[in-house]
Enzyme design. Structure first.
Site, short mmCIF file in Angstrom:
data_model
loop_
_atom_site.label_atom_id
_atom_site.label_comp_id
_atom_site.label_asym_id
_atom_site.label_seq_id
_atom_site.Cartn_x
_atom_site.Cartn_y
_atom_site.Cartn_z
N CYS A 26 29.90 -3.97 58.94
CA CYS A 26 28.61 -3.30 58.97
C CYS A 26 28.33 -2.76 60.36
CB CYS A 26 27.49 -4.26 58.57
SG CYS A 26 27.68 -4.96 56.91
N GLY A 86 30.08 1.54 57.70
CA GLY A 86 29.59 1.16 56.38
C GLY A 86 29.02 2.36 55.66
N ASN A 105 26.01 -8.29 60.88
CA ASN A 105 27.38 -7.81 60.73
C ASN A 105 28.30 -9.01 60.84
OD1 ASN A 105 29.82 -6.37 60.75
ND2 ASN A 105 29.73 -6.04 62.96
N GLY A 106 29.07 -9.27 59.79
CA GLY A 106 29.98 -10.41 59.82
C GLY A 106 30.06 -11.08 58.47
N TYR A 121 41.24 -0.16 64.05
CA TYR A 121 40.76 0.67 62.94
C TYR A 121 39.27 0.96 62.94
CZ TYR A 121 39.82 1.96 58.04
OH TYR A 121 39.40 2.59 56.90
N ASP A 139 50.23 5.42 60.77
CA ASP A 139 48.89 5.03 60.32
C ASP A 139 48.46 3.80 61.11
OD1 ASP A 139 46.55 5.16 58.92
OD2 ASP A 139 47.45 4.90 56.93
N ASP A 140 47.15 3.51 61.03
CA ASP A 140 46.66 2.35 61.78
C ASP A 140 47.13 1.05 61.17
OD1 ASP A 140 44.55 1.77 59.64
OD2 ASP A 140 43.94 3.75 60.33
#
Length: 509
Positions: free
Chosen positions: A2, A31, A105-106, A262, A371-372
């Site tokens: 988030c 998000g 966030n978490g 990312y 790619d990541d």
């Protein structure tokens, strides 16, 4: 994952909503499932607008006008725990005690125990399946114990100190107490990021203060003196003072390394580490891996990134190997991130809608796609097939991250372990599964070094998705099984059924 922010303006006659909205636009990459803003105005009155959808869809001009007040909390989310219902859009609010608003966030790893405690001991009603509502009510319950008519900073420090001993997992929090101020704090291991800054008010004496998940928000809004909220630290901003205290000092500080791979924007700096520079160094390390594996069989003609987060690593990799770098995929920027989406078939279709391969960059060439990371392998498989469809001879695939073999329990809604393409498979197995001629994964030690070299004070990172080591020490086999059941495609599809809106503040729609 988030994105959170909180803002307090020095001039109480000004409105915070416009810059809170801008902060969410800058954090939209974190998000895309839901967005919300709660503001606080005259006499501590709270105003809310939140719902499912992108920021641009949730907030219309009419809704924004209703969000008056000089401070507020904002949030963008995708569901790491709970469901994607409107009722779980954040920020969350409880009226008792004092009127508390919180964005989180978490992910909490002891949510079952907390839910039981809040029900049987604290007698606080929990209205959703979100662990963020649990975190808010734990904080509220601790403040309730003061029994005071009005609280002060010491009471908030004490309540958060108790929260640190009760809540396990990862959490970065931006909160607001009605009429009092804003609060920011991070979990003791610093797994999730949170930054803090100030800006001289243009309309009165004093400073405006802001918390955000990433430094890019504060940069864009002209805040200065930007610094990280430290792991285990609480920062309290009222109309009159800024108070901060580090309440818990853990030996192991472990920021999530996937932020650098990312999630974070490349123009952000997290825990003193510039994201873009870390990604460049990942490209250097990955080039060494490619050279080591191929040796004198190096037959790559061109390096092509998978947009967008892999560009920095791919560019540096091509430079290190002396190979041409080309943009071979054109991206539709209005399609969301695919590994978040439930259902394999939906993800496959979405990749084709999201990316278009340009034949002139592939035809007759041996290409190295960068790619990541590789998660389910669905996206990688489709991209490789797209390259072959437009004429690539060989398709090699390089991942800036090591092989993801374990679930994330700290706030990234990765699939169940059975759906991770690298789980239980060798690199050759993964290559066969996604249709690549060869797959190159970054080594964990090299990835850690790519980040740590910019801040040697950080000794380690959360690398649990690569090595299965969970720093909080409370992740049991039973918990992982519960997570496995919750995150399977079948379970996620059940979650997408519509649910009624939960009771709370009046929601301006």
């Amino acid at each position: 994952m988030c994105g959170i922010s909180a803002l307090l303006l020095a001039d109480s006659s000004q409105a915070a909503v416009s810059e809170l909205l801008e902060s969410l636009g800058l954090l939209q990459h974190r998000g895309q499932d839901a967005a919300g803003i709660v503001t606080c105005g005259h006499k501590g009155r709270l105003f809310q607008c939140k719902g499912n959808g992108m920021v641009r869809d949730v907030f219309t001009p009419q809704r924004l006008v209703a969000l008056s007040g000089y401070m507020g909390v904002a949030h963008v989310r995708y569901p790491t725990a709970g469901t994607p219902a409107d009722s779980e859009a954040q920020p969350f609010y409880v009226n008792s005690p004092y009127g508390i608003v919180m964005g989180h966030n978490g992910n909490l790893t002891n949510d079952t125990e907390l839910r039981h405690f809040l029900d049987y001991d604290a007698h606080r009603h929990i209205n959703t399946d979100s662990d963020s509502e649990l975190l808010l009510n734990i904080f509220a319950n601790n403040l309730q114990k003061t029994g005071k008519f009005r609280i002060n900073e010491q009471d908030i420090f004490s309540a958060t100190q108790a929260l640190y001993s009760e809540c396990k997992g990862a959490y970065a929090v931006a909160a607001m107490l009605a009429g009092f101020g804003i609060i920011g704090f991070r979990d003791p291991h610093g797994i999730r990021p949170l930054v803090f800054g100030r800006r001289k008010s243009l309309t009165t004496s004093g400073y405006d203060y802001m918390f955000a998940s990433e430094s890019v928000v504060l940069d864009a809004l002209d805040f200065t003196d930007i610094e990280d909220v430290l792991p285990g630290e609480v920062v309290i901003v009222s109309r009159h003072a800024v108070s901060r205290r580090r309440l818990v000092i853990e030996e192991r500080i472990t920021p999530c390394i996937f932020e650098y791979v990312y999630f974070a924007r490349p123009d952000s700096t997290i825990d003193g580490i510039p994201v873009y520079n870390a990604r460049l160094d990942m490209g250097v390390k990955l080039a060494r891996k490619v050279r080591q594996v191929l040796g004198d069989k190096m037959d790559i003609d061109v390096v092509i990134p998978v947009p967008d987060t892999s560009r920095a690593a791919a560019l540096q990799l091509s430079h290190e190997l002396g190979l041409a770098y080309r943009e071979g995929f054109n991206k539709n920027r209005y399609i969301g991130r695919t590994f978040i989406m439930p259902g394999q078939e939906m993800r496959r279709k979405n990749v084709r809608r999201k990316l278009n391969a340009m034949p002139t960059e592939f035809k007759g060439l041996n290409v190295l796609l960068v790619d990541d990371s590789i998660v389910r392998g669905t996206t990688s498989q489709e991209i490789i097939q797209m390259a072959r469809d437009v004429g690539a001879k060989k398709v090699y695939f390089a991942s800036a991250a090591p092989a993801i073999r374990y679930p994330n329990v700290y706030g990234i809604d990765m699939p169940s372990i059975k759906e991770l393409v690298a789980s239980g498979n060798s690199d050759d197995d993964v290559a066969a599964e996604i249709g690549a001629d060869l797959v190159f994964f970054q080594d964990i030690a090299d990835l850690v070094d790519s980040c740590r070299r910019f801040n040697p004070a950080i000794k380690e990172f959360d690398t649990s998705v690569f090595d299965g080591r969970y720093v909080t020490g409370d992740v049991s086999t039973e918990y992982l099984q519960k997570l496995e059941d919750r995150r399977s495609d079948a379970a996620m599809q059940k979650k997408t059924l519509p649910t009624p809106e939960a009771i709370g503040l009046h929601n301006y729609k």
